[in-house]
Design a protein around this motif. Structure first.
Motif, short mmCIF file in Angstrom:
data_model
loop_
_atom_site.label_atom_id
_atom_site.label_comp_id
_atom_site.label_asym_id
_atom_site.label_seq_id
_atom_site.Cartn_x
_atom_site.Cartn_y
_atom_site.Cartn_z
N LEU A 113 1.05 -1.12 -0.07
CA LEU A 113 0.07 0.07 -0.05
C LEU A 113 0.86 1.31 0.05
CD1 LEU A 113 -2.66 1.55 0.17
CD2 LEU A 113 -2.51 1.39 2.75
N ILE A 114 2.00 1.37 0.83
CA ILE A 114 2.97 2.29 0.91
C ILE A 114 3.72 2.47 -0.41
CG2 ILE A 114 4.55 3.24 2.17
CD1 ILE A 114 1.89 3.45 3.59
N GLY A 115 3.91 1.31 -0.97
CA GLY A 115 4.66 1.43 -1.98
C GLY A 115 3.85 1.91 -3.31
N TYR A 116 2.73 1.53 -3.39
CA TYR A 116 1.71 2.17 -4.40
C TYR A 116 1.64 3.60 -4.34
CZ TYR A 116 0.15 -2.48 -6.27
OH TYR A 116 0.15 -3.56 -6.66
N GLU A 117 1.45 4.03 -3.16
CA GLU A 117 1.51 5.69 -2.88
C GLU A 117 2.74 6.11 -3.18
OE1 GLU A 117 0.37 6.53 1.10
OE2 GLU A 117 -1.17 5.05 1.44
N GLY A 118 3.84 5.74 -3.04
CA GLY A 118 5.12 6.09 -3.58
C GLY A 118 5.02 6.28 -5.05
N LEU A 119 4.53 5.19 -5.64
CA LEU A 119 4.77 4.99 -7.09
C LEU A 119 3.83 6.09 -7.90
CD1 LEU A 119 5.66 3.17 -9.40
CD2 LEU A 119 3.63 1.81 -9.07
N LEU A 120 2.60 6.24 -7.27
CA LEU A 120 1.78 7.13 -7.74
C LEU A 120 2.32 8.51 -7.77
CD1 LEU A 120 -1.84 5.70 -6.61
CD2 LEU A 120 -0.76 5.77 -8.95
#
Length: 946
Positions: free
Chosen positions: A873-880
């Motif tokens: 979840l945190i990785g997706y936030e960083g990716l976005l």
């Protein structure tokens, strides 16, 4: 207050160290990199003559080559190269060639004025009285130059014409003080007369006809050509023709004589000593620049293999020669006037040299004619005879024993703007050598005139050998690119200078014609380099000597820039970029000749010693219109990049301080409940960041020196001291907004801050959509992180585009102004640092999100979410977040570069795509750091508090 500030920093050592490192990195980087913003800038001045196109765009000269007048008024006089002898090394030349965008770099090494003999034929046939059995024809010579204004008499010469038989010496290598003659007998000869013809008397004896050339020591540079006199001998045959020898016609002493020959007309070969400025060039570069090989009209061009070679004749003095090209016309104004007198009673045969001169002077005579022989016509006649291979042939050779090197002219400007020669130079008889130096030619007669230049010398190491240049080809200067009578700007290397009379008196004195170069190396108008040899021969020629030209032989480098065909603003900016790079790479003086304008100047020339009156002349100088001087200026593009480092660092620090304030909200609320006023709470926050900024600035002072040395950037102590105020200002600006926000917050709200919601977003069904919702819940924070990353990616996109898509430089038009961008190492470092700080800002945004949503994340873990799913979840936030910032920045950088050049090449799109991908990858990697905090969340305590 200070103790509390210090306690807060110690209590949160991790956060304090992170803030300290951020300020330290930004401050140190900014101070060091700004050391590279001061660069050599070519200042644009004057009007631009847009119709002119010279053969080269940039002129590179040795450091300090500009004269005071040129530096003050940005003017260049014609044939300015004539006063520069060496100063540029071969290594510097290679650096110029290596600069991207240089199409041709043509070096030229001025060696100096070499003296050469130009034969001038005087026809004596009609002066001979065929009724006399013996007679002497006296030739009185007057040397003429500078449109007839400078004249000087020479000693008389004599030709003895007899009907008696003559016998001639046979000169052989082992000839010492006697020689075998054509009658088979051996006769002695003296140094005063040399090996001379002998007149056979009716009783069978023979008498020498003394030639005083040996007594005058022909070729000794201590003697002027005006002082040399000769007695030559010819036999009048019964059929009316003449028996002469090669030497009897006037050939040089020491020449191999092929023996007597019969001619129908008796012609004396006068010789005029002419100085030619000799220069060494790279044949290939000169061909590409001006078409030198294509301008050859006789013989062959120079080639890369031409060098100093041994051309000695066995038994004679060793001789070494360099191949050379000579011009089809000499561009020198000169003549010899002759007056012929017949001396019917003179009898020189058998007279000793001590009485010969007096006897001939006392002899009575009758006028027998006159003539004026033009130097230019004689030179063309010499070339028409062809390039000879004989070692003593009169055509196209010159000595390289001692070269005269006249310097620049010193001017002073009068109240009316007229230039005047500030210093005249007395003649120096030893310019072309003294008695200790070998030179087979006398000095030019006009070198005894007062000069406008101080003259130095280049003595070629001899080792008892003669050195000379020998023509292998003839070139026509009119066929060279950029050369011609219609040229408006006299910056071409091979163009002869001319000066018109500036008032009625001067025009009348010159006969309505322009003044041209004369035969005086120290004269005002200096002839262009017209004898050209190969640059590769210079090191060998100077070998063993102590001349500074041995290590730095090149006088100037003429540069043509690729892609420039005529003047326009974009071309001028492209040339400027290349000029700056050449200056940075070599440290040499760089001037732009593209777009230069004619700038006529009025010059007062003092009177000469040989009759020339004072003249007021109009000379066609050049004003360097596009860029004439190098000034120190700030590279604005680099300054913007370095300021972006501070901007992004400020965003990073602002977010980091906000995170620190959020962590301490309960503590700050308690202080507010205890009665602390808002200003004191704000002062506490600002005091903490100020202390961190002060410490970071002090640490940066110690780091700037070693870091600058490692990057090749000079950072002096004054610039290093800027680290403290920069760090303080950066920390205070970054902490101001969070401090004010903390001071204005209500204590109750601070104790339990609400978490923002995004009511307009649909219920998320995937981790990716949930990550998007989480970012939308804090739009300000999200835009801050994405904006910081976008700034860095945009800067990196432009830097990468300049380096790769546009081969090191962008030249274009922006808002009506022609601008250019080039990239240096410091620029690339600044862009990279901006991206890294942007990625750190994104990581800090994610960290702050985790801290604010710690209870939510704990609840998700309690309901069965694993640490892996929370990390995703945190990785997706960083990716976005990274995708938003990277794509925005890449688009901005690509658009800016495309707008500047007016095109969108495929290479630019590729660079933008790769930069965006790199930004996303870097951000995703940076997100791993805050994701590791998930494992340390106190789930039970957070749920209990909730």
């Amino acid at each position: 207050m200070f103790r509390m500030v210090w306690g807060q920093l110690r209590g949160r050592a991790g956060r304090s160290v992170a803030l300290l490192v951020g300020v330290l990195v930004a401050t140190t980087g900014f101070v060091v990199l700004t050391g590279a913003t001061t660069t050599s800038r070519l200042e644009v001045t004057g009007a631009v003559e847009r119709e002119t196109r010279s053969a080269y765009d940039i002129l590179v000269r040795p450091t300090g080559a500009r004269t005071a007048l040129e530096a003050e008024h940005r003017l260049v006089r014609p044939n300015y190269l004539s006063g520069i002898y060496g100063g540029i090394t071969l290594q510097q030349y290679e650096r110029v060639r290596a600069v991207a965008g240089v199409e041709v770099a043509a070096p030229i090494a001025m060696l100096g004025h070499s003296t050469s003999r130009v034969p001038m034929s005087v026809d004596l046939t009609d002066a001979v009285d065929r009724s006399l059995d013996r007679q002497v024809i006296r030739i009185d010579r007057t040397y003429v130059a500078e449109r007839g204004l400078s004249t000087a008499p020479g000693r008389p010469e004599y030709v003895y014409v007899t009907r008696y038989p003559l016998i001639y010496p046979v000169i052989e290598p082992d000839t010492m003080d006697s020689a075998r003659y054509t009658d088979g007998r051996v006769h002695s000869w003296s140094d005063e007369c040399g090996a001379v013809p002998r007149e056979v008397q009716p009783d069978g004896s023979s008498r020498p006809v003394c030639d005083p050339r040996s007594a005058v020591v022909v070729g000794n540079p201590g003697w002027s050509e005006r002082e040399i006199w000769r007695v030559l001998t010819a036999r009048l045959l019964p059929d009316g023709r003449f028996e002469v020898t090669h030497r009897a016609l006037g050939a040089a002493v020491g020449a191999v004589d092929p023996g007597p020959t019969t001619v129908s007309r008796l012609a004396l070969e006068e010789t005029l000593t002419v100085p030619f400025l000799i220069a060494a060039v790279d044949p290939d570069a000169e061909q590409r620049l001006v078409g030198l090989a294509d301008a050859v009209v006789d013989g062959r061009p120079l080639n890369a293999a031409d060098t100093l070679t041994d051309t000695s004749i066995p038994g004679f003095v060793p001789d070494r020669s360099v191949p050379a090209l000579v011009p089809s016309r000499p561009f020198l104004d000169g003549a010899v006037r002759t007056r012929l007198t017949r001396l019917p009673t003179a009898r020189p045969a058998g007279l000793p040299p001590t009485v010969l001169d007096g006897a001939l002077r006392r002899a009575e005579g009758t006028p027998a004619g006159s003539a004026e022989i033009d130097l230019a016509e004689s030179y063309r006649g010499m070339l028409a005879a062809g390039l000879g291979d004989d070692a003593f042939d009169s055509c196209c050779r010159g000595q390289l024993q001692v070269l005269a090197q006249p310097g620049p002219v010193d001017y002073e400007r009068g109240a009316d703007g007229t230039l005047r020669i500030a210093r005249v130079s007395p003649p120096d008889p030893a310019v072309f050598g003294d008695r200790t130096e070998i030179n087979l030619l006398p000095r030019p007669w006009l070198s005894d005139d007062t000069g406008s230049r101080r003259v130095g010398r280049l003595v070629i190491p001899s080792d008892e050998a003669l050195h000379d240049w020998r023509a292998v080809g003839v070139f026509d200067p009119d066929r060279l690119t950029g050369f011609g009578e219609l040229s408006k700007v006299p910056l071409e290397t091979y163009e002869p200078p001319r000066a018109e009379g500036a008032d009625d008196r001067s025009r009348a004195a010159l006969g309505g014609r322009p003044l041209e170069p004369s035969g005086n190396p120290a004269g005002y108008l200096s002839a262009p380099p017209l004898v050209l040899t190969n640059l590769a021969s210079v090191p060998k020629l100077l070998e063993g000597g102590n001349s500074p030209q041995r290590g730095a032989p090149i006088s100037a480098i003429r540069v043509r820039v690729a892609g420039v065909d005529g003047y326009n603003e974009a071309a001028a900016e492209r040339v400027r970029l290349i000029a700056e790079q050449i200056n940075r790479a070599t440290g040499l003086d760089v001037d732009i000749t593209l777009g230069s304008s004619p700038a006529p100047q009025t010059v007062t020339l003092p009177a000469g010693e040989f009759g020339r009156p004072e003249l007021r002349l109009t000379e066609n100088w050049s004003a360097l219109g596009v860029a004439s001087t190098i000034v120190e200026a700030v590279d604005r593009k680099s300054a913007v990049l370095f300021l972006l480092v501070l901007v992004v660092c400020g965003l990073f620090l602002g977010n980091a301080v906000s995170a620190a304030v959020r962590d301490r909200r309960p503590e700050l609320a308690v202080l507010a409940c205890l009665g602390w006023p808002a200003r004191r709470i704000a002062a506490l926050i600002l005091g903490e960041v100020a202390l961190l900024g002060l410490v970071a600035g002090l640490l940066a002072i110690g780091l700037t020196g070693p870091l600058g040395a490692a990057l090749g950037i000079d950072v002096d102590w004054r610039r290093a001291l800027l680290a403290v105020p920069v760090a303080l200002l950066l920390a205070l600006v970054a902490g101001l907004t969070p401090a004010l926000r903390a001071a204005r917050a209500h204590p109750a709200a601070a104790l339990r801050p609400p978490v923002a919601t995004a009511g307009w977003v649909r219920r998320p069904r995937t981790l990716l959509s949930l990550a998007l919702v989480n970012l939308v819940r804090t739009p300000g924070r999200t835009l801050l992180g994405a904006g910081a990353l976008a700034i860095g990616v945009a800067a990196l996109t432009v830097v990468a585009a300049v380096s790769y898509a546009f081969h090191g430089a962008i030249v274009g038009n922006l808002l009506g102004d022609t601008v250019a961008l080039t990239v240096r190492g410091a620029d690339a470092l600044a862009a990279a640092a901006t991206v890294l700080l942007g990625a750190a800002a994104v990581a800090d945004v994610l960290y702050l999100n985790i801290r604010d949503r710690a209870t939510e994340l704990a609840a998700l873990r309690a309901t069965g979410w694993t640490d892996l799913e929370l990390g995703r979840l945190i990785g997706y936030e960083g990716l976005l977040l990274g995708t938003l910032g990277a794509l925005t920045g890449a688009a901005l950088g690509m658009t800016g570069a495309a707008w500047l050049v007016g095109d969108l090449p495929g290479a630019l799109i590729l660079v933008a795509g790769l930069t965006a991908a790199s930004g996303v990858l870097l951000t995703a990697t940076a997100a791993l750091a805050p994701a590791t905090l998930l494992r340390r969340l106190p789930t039970a305590r957070l749920l209990a508090e909730e």
